[in-house]
Design an enzyme around this catalytic site. Structure first.
Site, PDB file in Angstrom:
ATOM      1  N   CYS A 129      59.195  24.558  47.203  1.00 26.39           N
ATOM      2  CA  CYS A 129      58.381  23.740  45.937  1.00 26.39           C
ATOM      3  C   CYS A 129      58.881  22.491  45.943  1.00 26.39           C
ATOM      4  O   CYS A 129      60.132  22.254  45.710  1.00 26.39           O
ATOM      5  CB  CYS A 129      58.505  24.908  44.862  1.00 26.39           C
ATOM      6  SG  CYS A 129      57.779  24.183  43.418  1.00 26.39           S
ATOM      7  N   CYS A 184      64.736  25.720  44.214  1.00 27.94           N
ATOM      8  CA  CYS A 184      63.597  24.725  44.158  1.00 27.94           C
ATOM      9  C   CYS A 184      63.822  23.290  44.522  1.00 27.94           C
ATOM     10  O   CYS A 184      64.859  22.874  43.527  1.00 27.94           O
ATOM     11  CB  CYS A 184      62.772  25.048  42.914  1.00 27.94           C
ATOM     12  SG  CYS A 184      61.592  24.131  42.393  1.00 27.94           S
ATOM     13  N   CYS A 227      61.419  19.007  36.847  1.00 28.05           N
ATOM     14  CA  CYS A 227      61.450  20.079  36.006  1.00 28.05           C
ATOM     15  C   CYS A 227      62.660  20.456  35.482  1.00 28.05           C
ATOM     16  O   CYS A 227      63.760  20.095  36.186  1.00 28.05           O
ATOM     17  CB  CYS A 227      60.974  21.238  36.947  1.00 28.05           C
ATOM     18  SG  CYS A 227      61.073  23.037  35.977  1.00 28.05           S
TER      19      CYS A 227
END
Ligand code: SF4
Length: 386
Positions: free
Chosen positions: A370, A135, A128
């Site tokens: 995550c 995260c 990401c």
């Protein structure tokens, strides 16, 4: 409790020349391929229905197709391009899958079963680019967007687990080598909140949601789909202009720009004001209330001053706030909020007329920050089947 699926003999995903997925690419491609072989175009829907609606996991199980066609399909395509690398099942029947892609990258997706709902939470990218500080998915940045087929495969694989217990993997494994289709339950909801920024892969996501919504597919309508974003204003507006009834969740995590930029670094370029304007536009176009997600990091964004600031920011908006108390994770310098701080935060928002809920934790024993489990599996040595 945690279960690992055995590797599937003959799985093509680690060969030098992997086959394209049957769920990937435009239907025109498959249609042309079939016509070239003297097959009627309606076979496209027939084939896709087998996978999407009936839980078929091998071409040989498509018993209403001519045998030669099934063989030829198997020589040219794969039903699934992903393979299950790890399958964890929690006591509350939350399932987490780590899927290995054809390029050996990994993603994760989760099935949450609760009060008659079966919700699939899917990833949209490998890695990401948003870099949220809490995260693990964003640590190495974004590698690539997932294809439409890879998005739909997550949904199909999770759907095939609905109603299953931890004993089911052997049955699923047998099905994967072609013995029988799995008996499918029904997914009721989709949340696009896994690894990746969904709006950065909007074209593929929308194509996947069309397949998910088809009544001959998974039959999940737009009202039952939540798309989460850290806030890409132009893409939010594009989504709004589609006029679909998707539910939008904006990951806010802070009530002012300096703090939000500390937590979500991409905020530096965007700013909260532009995101809220785009979210307001979404509400105006769709009539659907926007949810603001707020990861509560103890001592960092959960103090009374933050709650008051958030209340002022959302005043006059038809908005809902989802609070997600942070759970401590080794190696990350954040702590769980104190119960008193969390309660104070909720009370302040409610006093200002803002609808607020604390998100329930599901599958807590298989839960991790995550992307953490995926990173752990990626670090393990690769096992290649004989
Ligand atoms: S929380 Fe979501 S948007 Fe932020 S880095 Fe992780 S995957 Fe990306």
């Amino acid at each position: 409790m945690s279960v690992s699926l055995p590797l599937v003999p003959g799985d093509e995903t680690r060969t030098a020349n992997p086959r394209p997925g049957i769920l990937d690419g435009p239907p025109d491609f498959l249609r042309a391929w079939l016509i070239e072989r003297g097959q009627p175009p309606m076979r496209v829907n027939q084939i896709r229905r087998h996978v999407l609606a009936r839980g078929v996991v091998a071409f040989d199980q498509m018993s209403d197709l001519p045998r030669e066609l099934r063989t030829e399909l198997a020589n040219h395509f794969a039903v699934f391009t992903t393979r299950v690398e790890r399958h964890l099942v929690a006591a509350d029947q939350t399932h987490k899958l780590i899927l290995r892609l054809q390029d050996n990258r990994m993603i994760e997706c989760v099935l949450i079963q609760d009060e008659g709902r079966a919700t699939a939470c899917i990833s949209t990218q490998v890695g990401c680019g948003m870099g949220c500080v809490f995260c693990a998915s964003g640590i190495n940045g974004v590698v690539r967007n997932l294809t439409t087929g890879e998005l739909v495969e997550q949904l199909v694989r999770l759907r095939n687990l609905v109603g299953r217990s931890a004993a089911a993997p052997e049955e699923l494994s047998a099905a994967e080598v072609g013995h029988q289709p799995v008996a499918v339950g029904r997914l009721t909801h989709i949340v696009v909140m896994g690894m990746g920024e969904p709006l950065a892969n909007l074209d593929h996501l929308l194509a996947a949601l069309v397949l998910a919504g088809d009544k001959n597919g998974l039959g999940i309508g737009a009202r039952h789909v939540t798309i989460s974003t850290v806030g890409l204003p132009a893409k939010i507006r594009r989504l709004a202009d589609l006029g679909k009834q998707y539910h939008l969740a904006v990951s806010l995590h802070a009530p002012n720009d300096p703090l939000r930029t500390r937590i979500v670094p991409t905020n530096e370029k965007t700013g909260i004001a532009a995101i809220l304007e785009a979210a307001d536009y979404f509400f105006k176009k769709t009539g659907r209330q926007v949810t603001y997600e707020y990861v509560v990091l103890g001592g960092l964004n959960d103090q009374p001053v933050h709650a008051h600031e958030l209340a002022r920011l959302l005043a006059g908006r038809k908005a809902h706030v989802n609070l997600i108390p942070w759970n401590e994770v080794d190696g990350l310098p954040y702590r769980r909020p104190l119960d008193t701080d969390l309660q104070g935060f909720i009370t302040t928002l409610r006093r200002h007329g803002i609808s607020v809920k604390v998100r329930k934790r599901k599958g807590s024993e298989i839960d991790a920050a995550c992307g953490q489990l995926r990173r752990q599996v990626e670090a393990e040595p690769l096992v290649v089947p004989d």
